[in-house]
Motif scaffolding. Structure first.
Motif, PDB file in Angstrom:
ATOM      1  N   ASP A  85     115.295  10.063  12.472  1.00 58.72           N
ATOM      2  CA  ASP A  85     113.926   9.981  12.986  1.00 58.72           C
ATOM      3  C   ASP A  85     113.336   8.629  12.573  1.00 58.72           C
ATOM      4  O   ASP A  85     114.037   7.800  11.978  1.00 58.72           O
ATOM      5  N   HIS A  86     112.077   8.419  12.886  1.00 58.15           N
ATOM      6  CA  HIS A  86     111.433   7.140  12.598  1.00 58.15           C
ATOM      7  C   HIS A  86     111.445   6.821  11.098  1.00 58.15           C
ATOM      8  O   HIS A  86     111.102   7.655  10.283  1.00 58.15           O
ATOM      9  N   HIS A  87     111.864   5.632  10.763  1.00 58.11           N
ATOM     10  CA  HIS A  87     111.847   5.217   9.363  1.00 58.11           C
ATOM     11  C   HIS A  87     111.912   3.692   9.275  1.00 58.11           C
ATOM     12  O   HIS A  87     112.051   3.007  10.282  1.00 58.11           O
ATOM     13  N   HIS A  88     111.794   3.190   8.072  1.00 58.78           N
ATOM     14  CA  HIS A  88     111.847   1.751   7.827  1.00 58.78           C
ATOM     15  C   HIS A  88     112.994   1.442   6.871  1.00 58.78           C
ATOM     16  O   HIS A  88     113.605   2.349   6.323  1.00 58.78           O
ATOM     17  N   HIS A  89     113.247   0.151   6.666  1.00 63.07           N
ATOM     18  CA  HIS A  89     114.400  -0.258   5.862  1.00 63.07           C
ATOM     19  C   HIS A  89     114.027  -1.191   4.735  1.00 63.07           C
ATOM     20  O   HIS A  89     113.067  -1.947   4.838  1.00 63.07           O
ATOM     21  N   ASP A 103     109.738   7.782   3.859  1.00 61.55           N
ATOM     22  CA  ASP A 103     108.527   8.060   4.620  1.00 61.55           C
ATOM     23  C   ASP A 103     108.016   6.802   5.289  1.00 61.55           C
ATOM     24  O   ASP A 103     108.194   5.708   4.770  1.00 61.55           O
ATOM     25  N   CYS A 104     107.366   6.983   6.418  1.00 60.82           N
ATOM     26  CA  CYS A 104     106.676   5.866   7.039  1.00 60.82           C
ATOM     27  C   CYS A 104     105.464   5.545   6.185  1.00 60.82           C
ATOM     28  O   CYS A 104     104.591   6.392   6.006  1.00 60.82           O
ATOM     29  N   ALA A 105     105.429   4.325   5.644  1.00 58.92           N
ATOM     30  CA  ALA A 105     104.376   3.972   4.697  1.00 58.92           C
ATOM     31  C   ALA A 105     103.061   3.634   5.391  1.00 58.92           C
ATOM     32  O   ALA A 105     102.037   3.494   4.733  1.00 58.92           O
ATOM     33  N   VAL A 106     103.085   3.478   6.693  1.00 62.92           N
ATOM     34  CA  VAL A 106     101.893   2.957   7.364  1.00 62.92           C
ATOM     35  C   VAL A 106     101.293   3.940   8.369  1.00 62.92           C
ATOM     36  O   VAL A 106     100.517   3.544   9.228  1.00 62.92           O
ATOM     37  N   SER A 107     101.629   5.229   8.252  1.00 64.87           N
ATOM     38  CA  SER A 107     101.115   6.170   9.257  1.00 64.87           C
ATOM     39  C   SER A 107      99.584   6.276   9.223  1.00 64.87           C
ATOM     40  O   SER A 107      98.945   6.417  10.264  1.00 64.87           O
ATOM     41  N   GLY A 123     104.239   2.199  18.820  1.00 60.57           N
ATOM     42  CA  GLY A 123     105.310   1.842  17.902  1.00 60.57           C
ATOM     43  C   GLY A 123     104.895   0.737  16.954  1.00 60.57           C
ATOM     44  O   GLY A 123     103.864   0.099  17.143  1.00 60.57           O
ATOM     45  N   HIS A 124     105.708   0.552  15.933  1.00 61.28           N
ATOM     46  CA  HIS A 124     105.491  -0.548  15.002  1.00 61.28           C
ATOM     47  C   HIS A 124     106.818  -0.856  14.336  1.00 61.28           C
ATOM     48  O   HIS A 124     107.759  -0.077  14.409  1.00 61.28           O
ATOM     49  N   TRP A 125     106.871  -1.992  13.678  1.00 58.05           N
ATOM     50  CA  TRP A 125     108.116  -2.426  13.055  1.00 58.05           C
ATOM     51  C   TRP A 125     107.788  -2.944  11.667  1.00 58.05           C
ATOM     52  O   TRP A 125     106.886  -3.760  11.525  1.00 58.05           O
TER      53      TRP A 125
HETATM   54 ZN   LIG Z   1     106.641   3.688  10.399  1.00 58.52          ZN
END
Ligand SMILES: [Zn+2]
Ligand SMILES: [Zn+2]
Ligand SMILES: [Zn+2]
Length: 143
Positions: A85-89, A103-107, A123-125
């Protein structure tokens, strides 16, 4: 780690037919260690046309089977998603190791931004770059 068969089953359940070319792309993706570029897949799945490779990578990304990783040098890489699912790296700029973040830190920020701007934000990156613990250890420092 997803297997070829389970990915093909999942695609079928969503109405996507897996042609032999598409299966070759998925097998090439699963054969890569760590992160890889589209060029790596083009090299591995030599008999598959460019358009099919791009389309299949796009499909796998849309289904969160692959995730895209933007490296610090600006090149776009892919890797088999461990989260689905949606995540960051978190990317180590020294050894290239990539970690999926939980977790997505910027929700909250996305929600506030949508409210403040009346945008429907789609969306965002966000990637984090740094040096991992083993690259920072004295053993790794070298002479
Ligand atoms: Zn995110
Ligand atoms: Zn990822
Ligand atoms: Zn490292």
């Amino acid at each position: 780690m997803p297997e070829l068969e389970s990915i093909i089953r999942r695609l079928a359940a969503l109405g996507h037919r897996t042609t032999p070319s598409r299966a070759a792309v998925i097998a090439a993706v699963l054969a890569q260690g760590g992160h890889f570029s589209v060029d790596d897949i083009l090299r591995t799945a030599r008999n598959v046309g460019r358009a099919t490779v791009f389309r299949t990578m796009r499909l796998l990304t849309d289904l969160d089977i692959l995730c895209r990783v933007l490296l610090e040098d600006g090149s776009l890489h892919y890797r088999v998603s461990r989260r689905g699912d949606h995540h960051h790296h978190l990317v180590c700029v020294s050894c290239g190791n990539v970690r999926d973040l939980e977790d997505c830190a910027v929700s909250d920020l996305v929600r506030d931004l949508a409210a403040a701007t009346d945008y429907d934000i789609e969306g965002h990156w966000l990637e984090f770059y740094g040096r991992c613990a083993s690259c920072r250890s004295p053993m790794a420092a070298g002479p």
